[in-house]
Design a protein around this motif. Structure first.
Motif, PDB file in Angstrom:
ATOM      1  N   MET A   1       0.848  -1.186   0.000  1.00 55.98           N
ATOM      2  CA  MET A   1       0.000   0.000   0.000  1.00 55.98           C
ATOM      3  C   MET A   1       0.884   1.236   0.000  1.00 55.98           C
ATOM      4  O   MET A   1       2.058   1.172   0.366  1.00 55.98           O
ATOM      5  CB  MET A   1      -0.924   0.007   1.211  1.00 55.98           C
ATOM      6  N   PRO A   2       0.347   2.402  -0.441  1.00 55.25           N
ATOM      7  CA  PRO A   2       1.168   3.609  -0.498  1.00 55.25           C
ATOM      8  C   PRO A   2       1.712   4.015   0.874  1.00 55.25           C
ATOM      9  O   PRO A   2       1.171   3.628   1.922  1.00 55.25           O
ATOM     10  CB  PRO A   2       0.191   4.658  -1.032  1.00 55.25           C
ATOM     11  N   ALA A   3       2.773   4.796   0.849  1.00 54.67           N
ATOM     12  CA  ALA A   3       3.394   5.274   2.085  1.00 54.67           C
ATOM     13  C   ALA A   3       2.508   6.256   2.828  1.00 54.67           C
ATOM     14  O   ALA A   3       2.718   6.519   4.013  1.00 54.67           O
ATOM     15  CB  ALA A   3       4.743   5.917   1.763  1.00 54.67           C
TER      16      ALA A   3
ATOM     17  N   ARG B   1      -1.735   7.801   3.258  1.00 51.86           N
ATOM     18  CA  ARG B   1      -3.148   7.565   2.982  1.00 51.86           C
ATOM     19  C   ARG B   1      -3.868   8.838   2.586  1.00 51.86           C
ATOM     20  O   ARG B   1      -4.789   8.805   1.776  1.00 51.86           O
ATOM     21  CB  ARG B   1      -3.831   6.946   4.208  1.00 51.86           C
TER      22      ARG B   1
ATOM     23  N   ASP C   1      -1.081  12.809   6.445  1.00 51.62           N
ATOM     24  CA  ASP C   1       0.161  12.038   6.468  1.00 51.62           C
ATOM     25  C   ASP C   1       1.297  12.811   5.814  1.00 51.62           C
ATOM     26  O   ASP C   1       2.469  12.611   6.153  1.00 51.62           O
ATOM     27  CB  ASP C   1      -0.028  10.708   5.724  1.00 51.62           C
TER      28      ASP C   1
ATOM     29  N   ARG D   1       5.364   3.748  -4.284  1.00 51.92           N
ATOM     30  CA  ARG D   1       6.184   2.526  -4.314  1.00 51.92           C
ATOM     31  C   ARG D   1       6.475   1.993  -2.922  1.00 51.92           C
ATOM     32  O   ARG D   1       6.472   0.781  -2.686  1.00 51.92           O
ATOM     33  CB  ARG D   1       7.500   2.827  -5.034  1.00 51.92           C
ATOM     34  N   GLU D   2       6.735   2.894  -1.969  1.00 52.42           N
ATOM     35  CA  GLU D   2       7.117   2.493  -0.617  1.00 52.42           C
ATOM     36  C   GLU D   2       5.883   2.332   0.264  1.00 52.42           C
ATOM     37  O   GLU D   2       4.804   2.846  -0.056  1.00 52.42           O
ATOM     38  CB  GLU D   2       8.066   3.534  -0.017  1.00 52.42           C
ATOM     39  N   ASP D   3       6.056   1.643   1.396  1.00 50.29           N
ATOM     40  CA  ASP D   3       4.920   1.462   2.303  1.00 50.29           C
ATOM     41  C   ASP D   3       5.026   2.318   3.553  1.00 50.29           C
ATOM     42  O   ASP D   3       4.190   2.212   4.456  1.00 50.29           O
ATOM     43  CB  ASP D   3       4.743  -0.007   2.680  1.00 50.29           C
ATOM     44  N   ALA D   4       6.044   3.196   3.608  1.00 48.16           N
ATOM     45  CA  ALA D   4       6.185   4.116   4.737  1.00 48.16           C
ATOM     46  C   ALA D   4       7.064   5.279   4.308  1.00 48.16           C
ATOM     47  O   ALA D   4       7.924   5.142   3.427  1.00 48.16           O
ATOM     48  CB  ALA D   4       6.792   3.422   5.954  1.00 48.16           C
TER      49      ALA D   4
END
Length: 373
Positions: free
Chosen positions: A1-3, A5, A152, A316-319
């Motif tokens: 999921m995206p870094a 929301r 975020d 691309r990253e999740d955080a």
């Protein structure tokens, strides 16, 4: 999921709209706010080189841009003599790839509307006439209508005078370059089918760029002056007088300059934020992070590249990590700095009346930006 929301984008120009489009399409909840009352943009025309067109294609608006603009692949150099003699015709590098033109000119407000409409269609919630009044590095925002939000990430794409940049304590204000530019938007002579630049005469540069089947953007660069006291009629008369030294297509362009509302004057400024462009959950991109005189026509392209790279990393990253920001800075800062420095080198040569290697410098930057950011 995206870094991330949910994201707030401050500023609805090229960088902000592009970031909103890409993130919203990637499943992120995006709010976009702009202090202006509507999508109309100050200015007349805009010159978009191939690397800008590459991002516009990524945004899904290339077909609309192509239909509205005027594309070409060469650059003319002309003399400031009574005939406007063509000295050289240079073939531009197609920096966006072989299937895109080297350059496209278009009416700036038209591009702005295309991008904002696309952002809305992608799912971004767009609010004009709205500005933040308080912001923390944790992403807490208060707006001028009294509403609040927690995000975020906050993306400051709010231009040279970026409120976002100042609100989070990022130092780096644009500085004067020593030049000012007269701009106008008028009827296209049939003989104008690309950008031609006249170097010399009473202006440092006299140029024009076709922006559509029937329109062009024309400009004259001079030593910067305080032109704020001139009335619209006086501004028109001043631009016509300065343009009187240039001939060839300029004769027809000058005769078409009759509407004071089409003329504006802007001082050149420049800066690059030397270091990370983020503080906590806030990042600045586009003119908020870097700006240059338009001698290389790369301002919008670099802003669009910022948005493309930032969205790529966030999706691309999740955080949001230090590694993400290091990659963003590493991919964008050196490239933007080199473009800004090259643009400033051109202004320094002109101000010093020095014959620099202008084609060589332009070629070097074209080869640089031909590689995707």
């Amino acid at each position: 999921m995206p870094a991330v929301r949910n994201v707030l984008v401050v500023g609805g120009g090229a960088a902000g709209a592009a970031a909103a489009i890409l993130l919203a399409e990637g499943g992120v909840s995006v709010d976009l706010v702009d202090a202006k009352p509507d999508v109309s943009a100050l200015g007349s025309g805009i010159t978009l080189q191939g690397n800008a067109l590459r991002v516009l294609r990524e945004l899904g608006v290339w077909d609309q841009v192509k239909a509205e603009g005027y594309e070409f692949d060469t650059l003319g150099l002309r003399a400031p003599d009574p005939a406007g003699t063509l000295i050289a015709e240079l073939t531009d590098i197609r920096t966006g790839g072989p299937d895109l033109p080297a350059t496209l000119g278009m009416y700036r407000p038209t591009l702005a509307k295309i991008l904002i409409d696309r952002a809305g269609a992608a799912g971004a919630k767009v609010r004009f006439g709205t500005r933040p009044t308080a912001l923390t590095q944790d992403g807490d925002v208060t707006f001028d209508d009294g509403s609040t939000g927690r995000y975020d990430l906050v993306i400051g794409a709010d231009g040279l005078r970026s409120w976002t940049r100042r609100a989070v304590g990022i130092d780096g204000e644009p500085q004067p370059v020593g030049m000012g530019i007269w701009r106008t938007f008028t009827r296209r002579p049939e003989s104008v089918t690309r950008t031609d630049l006249f170097y010399g005469g009473p202006a440092y540069i006299a140029g024009y760029c076709p922006t559509g089947a029937d329109s062009i953007y024309a400009y004259l660069v001079e030593d910067v002056q305080d032109r704020s006291g001139l009335s619209p009629d006086e501004k028109l008369a001043t631009m016509r007088q300065l343009a009187g030294a240039y001939h060839g297509p300029w004769d027809e362009i000058r005769d078409s300059l009759t509407d004071p509302a089409t003329v504006n004057y802007t001082a050149f400024e420049s800066h690059v934020l030397d270091g990370p462009w983020h503080r906590g959950r806030v990042v600045v991109i586009g003119d908020a992070a870097h700006s240059c005189p338009p001698t290389l026509a790369q301002g919008a392209a670099q802003a669009l590249e910022d948005a493309s790279v930032l969205a790529e990393l966030l999706l691309r990253e999740d955080a949001v990590t230090g590694e993400l920001w290091s990659e963003f800075t590493g991919r964008r800062l050196p490239r933007a700095r080199e473009v800004v420095e090259a643009s400033l080198q051109l202004t320094r040569w002109l101000l010093a009346h020095e014959r620099g290697d202008v084609p060589g410098l332009m070629g070097r930057i074209a080869h640089l930006v031909a590689s995707p950011a």
